[in-house]
Design a protein around this motif. Structure first.
Motif, PDB file in Angstrom:
ATOM      1  N   ILE A  63       7.374   7.501 -12.799  1.00 41.80           N
ATOM      2  CA  ILE A  63       7.774   6.489 -11.814  1.00 41.80           C
ATOM      3  C   ILE A  63       6.742   5.369 -11.749  1.00 41.80           C
ATOM      4  CG2 ILE A  63       8.093   6.076  -9.343  1.00 41.80           C
ATOM      5  CD1 ILE A  63       9.296   8.928  -9.202  1.00 41.80           C
ATOM      6  N   VAL A  64       5.484   5.738 -11.624  1.00 40.49           N
ATOM      7  CA  VAL A  64       4.425   4.725 -11.493  1.00 40.49           C
ATOM      8  C   VAL A  64       4.342   3.873 -12.764  1.00 40.49           C
ATOM      9  CG1 VAL A  64       1.942   4.396 -11.183  1.00 40.49           C
ATOM     10  CG2 VAL A  64       3.145   6.118  -9.834  1.00 40.49           C
ATOM     11  N   ALA A  65       4.643   4.474 -13.906  1.00 42.81           N
ATOM     12  CA  ALA A  65       4.623   3.721 -15.159  1.00 42.81           C
ATOM     13  C   ALA A  65       5.713   2.662 -15.230  1.00 42.81           C
ATOM     14  CB  ALA A  65       4.766   4.684 -16.341  1.00 42.81           C
ATOM     15  N   ASN A  66       6.821   2.894 -14.530  1.00 43.12           N
ATOM     16  CA  ASN A  66       7.992   2.019 -14.666  1.00 43.12           C
ATOM     17  C   ASN A  66       8.369   1.267 -13.400  1.00 43.12           C
ATOM     18  OD1 ASN A  66       9.191   2.654 -17.514  1.00 43.12           O
ATOM     19  ND2 ASN A  66       8.637   4.648 -16.672  1.00 43.12           N
ATOM     20  N   GLU A  67       7.699   1.549 -12.292  1.00 38.50           N
ATOM     21  CA  GLU A  67       7.990   0.880 -11.025  1.00 38.50           C
ATOM     22  C   GLU A  67       6.691   0.245 -10.511  1.00 38.50           C
ATOM     23  OE1 GLU A  67       8.820  -1.035  -8.485  1.00 38.50           O
ATOM     24  OE2 GLU A  67      10.756   0.010  -8.644  1.00 38.50           O
ATOM     25  N   PRO A  68       6.517  -1.068 -10.744  1.00 43.31           N
ATOM     26  CA  PRO A  68       5.224  -1.719 -10.444  1.00 43.31           C
ATOM     27  C   PRO A  68       4.902  -1.857  -8.961  1.00 43.31           C
ATOM     28  CG  PRO A  68       6.842  -3.342 -11.149  1.00 43.31           C
ATOM     29  CD  PRO A  68       7.470  -2.002 -11.364  1.00 43.31           C
ATOM     30  N   ARG A  69       5.826  -1.523  -8.081  1.00 43.00           N
ATOM     31  CA  ARG A  69       5.535  -1.678  -6.647  1.00 43.00           C
ATOM     32  C   ARG A  69       4.656  -0.562  -6.099  1.00 43.00           C
ATOM     33  NH1 ARG A  69      11.467  -2.581  -4.285  1.00 43.00           N
ATOM     34  NH2 ARG A  69      11.959  -1.145  -6.018  1.00 43.00           N
ATOM     35  N   TYR A  70       4.417   0.496  -6.867  1.00 39.42           N
ATOM     36  CA  TYR A  70       3.494   1.542  -6.404  1.00 39.42           C
ATOM     37  C   TYR A  70       2.062   1.104  -6.675  1.00 39.42           C
ATOM     38  CZ  TYR A  70       7.360   4.717  -5.548  1.00 39.42           C
ATOM     39  OH  TYR A  70       8.494   5.296  -5.049  1.00 39.42           O
ATOM     40  N   ALA A  71       1.208   1.261  -5.652  1.00 38.65           N
ATOM     41  CA  ALA A  71      -0.172   0.773  -5.740  1.00 38.65           C
ATOM     42  C   ALA A  71      -1.101   1.766  -6.413  1.00 38.65           C
ATOM     43  CB  ALA A  71      -0.689   0.442  -4.333  1.00 38.65           C
ATOM     44  N   LEU A  72      -0.722   3.025  -6.465  1.00 40.19           N
ATOM     45  CA  LEU A  72      -1.520   4.050  -7.145  1.00 40.19           C
ATOM     46  C   LEU A  72      -0.642   5.269  -7.382  1.00 40.19           C
ATOM     47  CD1 LEU A  72      -2.171   6.425  -4.862  1.00 40.19           C
ATOM     48  CD2 LEU A  72      -3.970   4.879  -4.189  1.00 40.19           C
ATOM     49  N   GLY A  73      -1.161   6.208  -8.170  1.00 45.48           N
ATOM     50  CA  GLY A  73      -0.429   7.437  -8.438  1.00 45.48           C
ATOM     51  C   GLY A  73      -1.366   8.622  -8.534  1.00 45.48           C
ATOM     52  N   ALA A  74      -0.801   9.799  -8.309  1.00 45.10           N
ATOM     53  CA  ALA A  74      -1.553  11.046  -8.438  1.00 45.10           C
ATOM     54  C   ALA A  74      -0.596  12.153  -8.823  1.00 45.10           C
ATOM     55  CB  ALA A  74      -2.261  11.393  -7.124  1.00 45.10           C
ATOM     56  N   CYS A  75      -1.074  13.085  -9.633  1.00 48.21           N
ATOM     57  CA  CYS A  75      -0.270  14.282  -9.909  1.00 48.21           C
ATOM     58  C   CYS A  75      -1.132  15.509  -9.646  1.00 48.21           C
ATOM     59  CB  CYS A  75       0.318  14.276 -11.307  1.00 48.21           C
ATOM     60  SG  CYS A  75      -0.824  14.125 -12.664  1.00 48.21           S
ATOM     61  N   TRP A  76      -0.561  16.433  -8.902  1.00 48.83           N
ATOM     62  CA  TRP A  76      -1.197  17.709  -8.572  1.00 48.83           C
ATOM     63  C   TRP A  76      -0.541  18.749  -9.472  1.00 48.83           C
ATOM     64  CZ3 TRP A  76      -1.544  19.666  -2.794  1.00 48.83           C
ATOM     65  CH2 TRP A  76      -2.323  20.826  -2.748  1.00 48.83           C
ATOM     66  N   GLY A  77      -1.098  18.873 -10.663  1.00 53.15           N
ATOM     67  CA  GLY A  77      -0.500  19.650 -11.738  1.00 53.15           C
ATOM     68  C   GLY A  77      -0.109  18.700 -12.846  1.00 53.15           C
ATOM     69  N   GLY A  78      -0.896  18.697 -13.917  1.00 52.47           N
ATOM     70  CA  GLY A  78      -0.651  17.746 -15.001  1.00 52.47           C
ATOM     71  C   GLY A  78       0.476  18.219 -15.903  1.00 52.47           C
ATOM     72  N   ASN A  79       1.704  17.905 -15.522  1.00 48.40           N
ATOM     73  CA  ASN A  79       2.895  18.435 -16.207  1.00 48.40           C
ATOM     74  C   ASN A  79       3.360  17.452 -17.275  1.00 48.40           C
ATOM     75  OD1 ASN A  79       4.945  20.312 -16.641  1.00 48.40           O
ATOM     76  ND2 ASN A  79       5.167  20.681 -14.447  1.00 48.40           N
ATOM     77  N   HIS A  80       2.510  17.217 -18.258  1.00 51.38           N
ATOM     78  CA  HIS A  80       2.728  16.122 -19.199  1.00 51.38           C
ATOM     79  C   HIS A  80       3.946  16.316 -20.090  1.00 51.38           C
ATOM     80  CE1 HIS A  80       1.163  12.597 -21.440  1.00 51.38           C
ATOM     81  NE2 HIS A  80       1.824  13.155 -22.441  1.00 51.38           N
ATOM     82  N   ASP A  81       4.184  17.535 -20.555  1.00 51.37           N
ATOM     83  CA  ASP A  81       5.269  17.763 -21.513  1.00 51.37           C
ATOM     84  C   ASP A  81       6.038  19.012 -21.099  1.00 51.37           C
ATOM     85  OD1 ASP A  81       6.943  18.104 -23.738  1.00 51.37           O
ATOM     86  OD2 ASP A  81       5.455  17.233 -25.082  1.00 51.37           O
ATOM     87  N   ARG A 109       0.839  -1.205   0.000  1.00 54.31           N
ATOM     88  CA  ARG A 109       0.000   0.000   0.000  1.00 54.31           C
ATOM     89  C   ARG A 109       0.876   1.257   0.000  1.00 54.31           C
ATOM     90  NH1 ARG A 109      -4.274  -0.205   4.644  1.00 54.31           N
ATOM     91  NH2 ARG A 109      -2.568  -1.158   5.849  1.00 54.31           N
ATOM     92  N   ILE A 110       1.698   1.363  -1.023  1.00 57.95           N
ATOM     93  CA  ILE A 110       2.558   2.533  -1.214  1.00 57.95           C
ATOM     94  C   ILE A 110       2.061   3.303  -2.439  1.00 57.95           C
ATOM     95  CG2 ILE A 110       4.896   3.359  -1.671  1.00 57.95           C
ATOM     96  CD1 ILE A 110       5.948   0.771  -0.373  1.00 57.95           C
ATOM     97  N   GLY A 111       1.688   4.553  -2.247  1.00 58.30           N
ATOM     98  CA  GLY A 111       1.244   5.395  -3.344  1.00 58.30           C
ATOM     99  C   GLY A 111       2.269   6.471  -3.659  1.00 58.30           C
ATOM    100  N   MET A 112       2.114   7.115  -4.800  1.00 57.79           N
ATOM    101  CA  MET A 112       3.061   8.132  -5.266  1.00 57.79           C
ATOM    102  C   MET A 112       2.300   9.354  -5.761  1.00 57.79           C
ATOM    103  SD  MET A 112       5.954   9.446  -6.295  1.00 57.79           S
ATOM    104  CE  MET A 112       7.187   8.154  -6.067  1.00 57.79           C
ATOM    105  N   GLN A 113       2.695  10.529  -5.273  1.00 59.16           N
ATOM    106  CA  GLN A 113       2.106  11.793  -5.727  1.00 59.16           C
ATOM    107  C   GLN A 113       3.210  12.785  -6.074  1.00 59.16           C
ATOM    108  OE1 GLN A 113      -0.972  13.981  -3.271  1.00 59.16           O
ATOM    109  NE2 GLN A 113       0.624  15.533  -3.258  1.00 59.16           N
ATOM    110  N   GLY A 114       3.015  13.527  -7.149  1.00 61.11           N
ATOM    111  CA  GLY A 114       3.938  14.587  -7.512  1.00 61.11           C
ATOM    112  C   GLY A 114       3.216  15.909  -7.645  1.00 61.11           C
ATOM    113  N   VAL A 115       3.872  16.986  -7.231  1.00 55.20           N
ATOM    114  CA  VAL A 115       3.320  18.332  -7.310  1.00 55.20           C
ATOM    115  C   VAL A 115       4.092  19.131  -8.362  1.00 55.20           C
ATOM    116  CG1 VAL A 115       2.956  20.484  -6.047  1.00 55.20           C
ATOM    117  CG2 VAL A 115       2.576  18.301  -4.900  1.00 55.20           C
ATOM    118  N   SER A 116       3.378  19.838  -9.240  1.00 57.86           N
ATOM    119  CA  SER A 116       3.988  20.701 -10.256  1.00 57.86           C
ATOM    120  C   SER A 116       4.906  19.874 -11.160  1.00 57.86           C
ATOM    121  CB  SER A 116       4.707  21.873  -9.589  1.00 57.86           C
ATOM    122  OG  SER A 116       5.060  22.862 -10.534  1.00 57.86           O
TER     123      SER A 116
END
Length: 385
Positions: free
Chosen positions: A242-260, A226-233
């Protein structure tokens, strides 16, 4: 967004973030009133005057705290030191890289922050863990009322924030109340990693994102499932990657959609959108370890989530403000649209009516922070009331 300086977004952003961290409006007024004229000269000019004004208030509070401490009023002393630390880190953040005394100020700010936390009895512990041939630092805040291994949300800085800033913005307290622990990390390119360990940012954030999980798996008080990952800005780039490439994270969230972020830099060169700090181009070259501007422009070619988000196979939340003047809303939409393999995806756009409509909630962090905390609690086995 509270605009103390009518013509200067970057200076307003710093003042607003300080208020969100716990500054007092009377102290803000005392620090900012002498800076009105200087603010009109642009983002970069007058930052030494900013330093002098904000440090004068910090020093005054440190003196008052010493008087409280002498007579045993430790909570009062701690509260004053906490505000002094807010003003010190705001002053440090506004200075150019290599400015005289900046590193010494950063060291002192860390000490004042830790002392304030200790005097107030806050459950916030500085931790270190291995990364390559060096180490990373973080702040660990335990969950409240949880017996046995706890779920945890890892929280990442943006381009110019620090773990102390994210702690003072209040989301770790919200998560703890909901039965979720927090680990706020100074990742490469930020905070202690950049200033003290000389670790610049890297585009492949999973490299250090895996080191964070490695560390959490050594802790008996953490549930590794039960380890989640969140990034700001800018963390809104790091966390999805990270969540795309590290399968041990159970969920992800981004506060600021910094796609590109690569594309955003090209737009900033055309003076499209606002910047987060004074001396911006000098700052980003420092963060990414670039020799010069040409080198920086080569480095950023890899900083995009295209081809990464599609690999995410856990629940993912994208949060963005409709009035974000730094990162256009279209980037949050792109992240959401590419979450095609996530079993659950959600895009939440905060409006001016709700609050949290500016970049990462600079106008009101409470609204998006509580929304994210509820979303995470429901999926990591916490509670919402």
């Amino acid at each position: 967004m509270f605009q103390y300086f009518p013509t200067n977004y970057v200076w307003n952003l710093s003042a607003d973030l300080a208020l969100e961290m716990g500054a007092k409006i009377g102290e803000i007024n005392e620090m900012c009133a002498p800076l009105i004229e200087a603010s009109k000269a642009g983002d970069d000019e007058g930052t030494r005057k900013w330093l002098a004004s904000w440090m004068a208030m910090a020093e005054k509070l440190i003196g008052f705290a010493a008087e409280d401490e002498k007579v045993g009023n430790l909570f009062s002393a701690g509260e004053k030191l906490n505000r002094a630390a807010i003003y010190m880190q705001t002053a440090e953040r506004m200075q150019p890289h290599g400015a005289p005394g900046r590193l010494e100020l950063y060291h002192r700010n860390l000490a004042i922050f830790q002392k304030g936390v200790a005097l107030c009895g806050e459950k916030c512990t500085r931790v270190t863990f291995p990364y390559r041939d060096s180490f990373l630092t973080g702040l660990f805040i335990p969950a409240e009322g949880v017996e046995g291994p706890q779920p945890v949300l890892v929280q990442l800085n943006g381009l110019d924030s620090t773990k102390e800033m994210l702690y003072r913005l209040g989301q770790p307290r919200m998560l703890a109340q909901r039965g979720i622990a927090s680990l706020i990390v100074d990742q490469p390119g930020t905070g202690e990693a950049l200033r003290l360990q000389n670790l610049p940012a890297i585009y492949n954030s999973e490299d250090w994102g895996s080191a964070i999980v490695d560390y959490l798996e050594t802790r008996s008080d953490i549930d590794p499932k039960r380890i989640g990952m969140q990034g700001v800005s800018l963390g809104g780039y790091y966390a999805p990657r990270i969540v795309a490439n590290e399968p041990r994270y159970a969920l992800g969230a981004c506060w600021g959609g910094n796609h590109d972020w690569r594309e955003v830099q090209h737009r900033r060169l055309k003076r499209e959108g606002e910047m987060p700090v004074p001396h911006y181009w000098e700052h980003v070259r420092w963060v990414w370890g670039a020799k010069d501007q040409d080198d920086f422009m080569k480095i950023i070619e890899d900083i995009t989530l295209d081809g990464q988000v599609e690999k995410i196979k856990v629940p993912f939340l994208v949060v963005h403000g409709e009035l974000d003047r730094q990162i256009p809303l279209e980037y949050a939409q792109r992240t959401y649209d590419q979450l095609v393999n996530a079993p659950e995806r959600e895009l939440k756009i905060f409006t001016e009516n709700e609050g949290g409509a500016q970049h990462c909630g600079a106008d009101n962090t409470s609204s998006p922070a509580s929304f994210i905390s509820d979303w995470v609690a429901r999926r990591l086995g916490g509670h919402v009331g």
